[in-house]
Design an enzyme around this catalytic site. Structure first.
Site, PDB file in Angstrom:
ATOM      1  N   TYR A   1      -2.270  -0.884  10.117  1.00  0.00           N
ATOM      2  CA  TYR A   1      -2.353  -1.204   8.681  1.00  0.00           C
ATOM      3  C   TYR A   1      -1.068  -0.762   7.986  1.00  0.00           C
ATOM      4  O   TYR A   1      -0.443  -1.541   7.251  1.00  0.00           O
ATOM      5  CB  TYR A   1      -3.575  -0.516   8.069  1.00  0.00           C
TER       6      TYR A   1
ATOM      7  N   SER B   1       0.870  -1.185   0.000  1.00  0.00           N
ATOM      8  CA  SER B   1       0.000   0.000   0.000  1.00  0.00           C
ATOM      9  C   SER B   1       0.899   1.224   0.000  1.00  0.00           C
ATOM     10  O   SER B   1       2.070   1.144   0.393  1.00  0.00           O
ATOM     11  CB  SER B   1      -0.861  -0.026   1.269  1.00  0.00           C
TER      12      SER B   1
HETATM   13  P1  NDP Z   1     -11.643  -5.841   0.159  1.00  0.00           P
HETATM   14  O1  NDP Z   1     -11.986  -5.530   1.576  1.00  0.00           O
HETATM   15  O2  NDP Z   1     -12.558  -5.414  -0.916  1.00  0.00           O
HETATM   16  O3  NDP Z   1     -11.353  -7.377  -0.019  1.00  0.00           O
HETATM   17  C1  NDP Z   1     -10.488  -8.029   0.854  1.00  0.00           C
HETATM   18  C2  NDP Z   1     -10.727  -9.497   0.809  1.00  0.00           C
HETATM   19  O4  NDP Z   1      -9.910 -10.100   1.815  1.00  0.00           O
HETATM   20  C3  NDP Z   1     -12.180  -9.838   1.144  1.00  0.00           C
HETATM   21  O5  NDP Z   1     -12.626 -10.867   0.297  1.00  0.00           O
HETATM   22  C4  NDP Z   1     -12.098 -10.298   2.577  1.00  0.00           C
HETATM   23  O6  NDP Z   1     -13.054 -11.236   2.946  1.00  0.00           O
HETATM   24  C5  NDP Z   1     -10.710 -10.914   2.619  1.00  0.00           C
HETATM   25  N1  NDP Z   1     -10.256 -10.984   3.994  1.00  0.00           N
HETATM   26  C6  NDP Z   1     -10.198  -9.975   4.896  1.00  0.00           C
HETATM   27  N2  NDP Z   1      -9.827 -10.442   6.081  1.00  0.00           N
HETATM   28  C7  NDP Z   1      -9.654 -11.769   5.936  1.00  0.00           C
HETATM   29  C8  NDP Z   1      -9.317 -12.814   6.812  1.00  0.00           C
HETATM   30  N3  NDP Z   1      -9.113 -12.596   8.119  1.00  0.00           N
HETATM   31  N4  NDP Z   1      -9.222 -14.071   6.338  1.00  0.00           N
HETATM   32  C9  NDP Z   1      -9.463 -14.320   5.043  1.00  0.00           C
HETATM   33  N5  NDP Z   1      -9.814 -13.373   4.160  1.00  0.00           N
HETATM   34  C10 NDP Z   1      -9.923 -12.118   4.606  1.00  0.00           C
HETATM   35  O7  NDP Z   1     -10.202  -5.186  -0.030  1.00  0.00           O
HETATM   36  P2  NDP Z   1      -9.397  -4.752  -1.353  1.00  0.00           P
HETATM   37  O8  NDP Z   1      -9.738  -5.636  -2.463  1.00  0.00           O
HETATM   38  O9  NDP Z   1      -9.520  -3.303  -1.479  1.00  0.00           O
HETATM   39  O10 NDP Z   1      -7.898  -5.023  -0.853  1.00  0.00           O
HETATM   40  C11 NDP Z   1      -7.115  -6.085  -1.302  1.00  0.00           C
HETATM   41  C12 NDP Z   1      -5.685  -5.810  -0.910  1.00  0.00           C
HETATM   42  O11 NDP Z   1      -5.243  -4.600  -1.524  1.00  0.00           O
HETATM   43  C13 NDP Z   1      -5.488  -5.609   0.599  1.00  0.00           C
HETATM   44  O12 NDP Z   1      -4.283  -6.232   0.979  1.00  0.00           O
HETATM   45  C14 NDP Z   1      -5.372  -4.105   0.734  1.00  0.00           C
HETATM   46  O13 NDP Z   1      -4.616  -3.759   1.860  1.00  0.00           O
HETATM   47  C15 NDP Z   1      -4.688  -3.735  -0.558  1.00  0.00           C
HETATM   48  N6  NDP Z   1      -4.879  -2.354  -0.989  1.00  0.00           N
HETATM   49  C16 NDP Z   1      -6.113  -1.905  -1.384  1.00  0.00           C
HETATM   50  C17 NDP Z   1      -6.269  -0.596  -1.809  1.00  0.00           C
HETATM   51  C18 NDP Z   1      -7.596  -0.056  -2.251  1.00  0.00           C
HETATM   52  O14 NDP Z   1      -7.697   1.151  -2.542  1.00  0.00           O
HETATM   53  N7  NDP Z   1      -8.643  -0.863  -2.358  1.00  0.00           N
HETATM   54  C19 NDP Z   1      -5.131   0.350  -1.848  1.00  0.00           C
HETATM   55  C20 NDP Z   1      -3.873  -0.220  -1.412  1.00  0.00           C
HETATM   56  C21 NDP Z   1      -3.781  -1.528  -0.992  1.00  0.00           C
HETATM   57  P3  NDP Z   1     -14.618 -10.877   3.093  1.00  0.00           P
HETATM   58  O15 NDP Z   1     -15.108 -10.873   1.690  1.00  0.00           O
HETATM   59  O16 NDP Z   1     -15.140 -11.955   3.925  1.00  0.00           O
HETATM   60  O17 NDP Z   1     -14.678  -9.519   3.730  1.00  0.00           O
END
Ligand code: NDP
Length: 251
Positions: free
Chosen positions: A171, A158
């Site tokens: 985070y 990130s």
């Molecule tokens: P979302 O919240 O849309 O999706 C995250 C996914 O991870 C979800 O499917 C969620 O499950 C799953 N997840 C969260 N916690 C757990 C857990 N404890 N065990 C298993 N699965 C889990 O996030 P993004 O798609 O936005 O983010 C994806 C990655 O990108 C992350 O690492 C984030 O830090 C990074 N990122 C995102 C940015 C953005 O602007 N979106 C910017 C920079 C980095 P569930 O569906 O059950 O909630």
């Protein structure tokens, strides 16, 4: 290698034919888009995530669009353990007898409060999901990755994992840890040259996590996860062979 893979890469059909890729957080957001993109380019995808119904929906999408063989692995990484990872390792070996890549994508945002007020349990939870689980999964899958012809491990970072900012708490610190893990692991694996390890910052993306972090923002102004898929495919596929220990950003 394309001059600027963050902007110019064009994945070819069948790029990932025959490969097996593990995607964490595959049920939603960027992980869902990546799982679909990998399957559409020929990979059998191991769909790991927290909410089984979301994973089943991705499974159904993949089955309807491709001839690949996905599997669903419901798992809350908050409770990731050595035993659970060992069980997954044996399941992947039994089902596919190979693993060519991991996209560490699941992430927990945690509260947006100053360090002075940051709750201890939230700190531990964010570190557990964003760092400890990624470490455990990587270590546990290593024997399979070592057998692959050219394996790729992609860790999701990130902007606040490259430069910390106020109120991003655990985070941001967890993403710095991820960058450190990439440096250490890439250096350890460089000599053998079989497994590449890189970090990828997707940047502001239209997902539930972004909406939670910036509740007042108009999400429609942001790129969607699908827009980033050329870079996700580049790093997972054979065209990035030899590229390791680097930090990538979507442009
Ligand atoms: P979302 O919240 O849309 O999706 C995250 C996914 O991870 C979800 O499917 C969620 O499950 C799953 N997840 C969260 N916690 C757990 C857990 N404890 N065990 C298993 N699965 C889990 O996030 P993004 O798609 O936005 O983010 C994806 C990655 O990108 C992350 O690492 C984030 O830090 C990074 N990122 C995102 C940015 C953005 O602007 N979106 C910017 C920079 C980095 P569930 O569906 O059950 O909630």
């Amino acid at each position: 290698m394309p001059a600027n893979p963050e902007r110019d890469y064009q994945p070819r059909p069948g790029l990932l034919d025959g490969r097996v890729i593990l995607v964490t957080g595959a049920g939603d957001g960027i992980g869902r888009a990546a799982a679909l993109a990998y399957a559409e380019h020929g990979a059998d995808v191991v769909l790991l995530g927290r909410t089984e119904e979301k994973l089943e929906a991705v499974f159904d999408d993949i089955e309807s669009r491709t001839k690949t063989r996905p599997v669903v692995v419901p798992a809350d990484l908050l409770h990731a353990s050595e035993d659970a990872v060992t069980t997954l390792y044996h399941a992947i070996r039994r089902e596919y007898a190979r693993l060519d890549g991991i996209l560490h994508n699941a992430g927990l945002l945690g509260p947006r409060v100053p360090i002075a007020d940051y709750p201890m349990q939230d700190w531990l939870d964010v570190m557990q999901v964003n760092v400890n689980a990624a470490f455990l999964l990587t270590r546990g899958m290593m024997p399979l990755l070592e057998e692959a012809p050219d394996a790729s491990i992609v860790f999701t970072s990130s902007g606040v994992g490259r430069r910390g900012r106020a109120d991003w708490g655990a985070y941001a610190v967890s993403k710095f840890a991820v960058e450190g893990l990439v440096d250490v692991l890439a250096d350890e694996l460089a000599a053998a040259g079989r497994i590449r390890v890189n970090s990828l910052n997707p940047g502001a993306t239209r997902t539930a996590m972004r909406a939670a972090a910036y509740p007042d923002e108009d999400l429609a102004t942001l790129p969607c996860a699908e827009d980033h898929m050329p870079l996700y495919l580049y790093l997972m596929g054979p065209d990035s062979k030899g590229v390791t220990g680097q930090r990538f950003d979507t442009s």
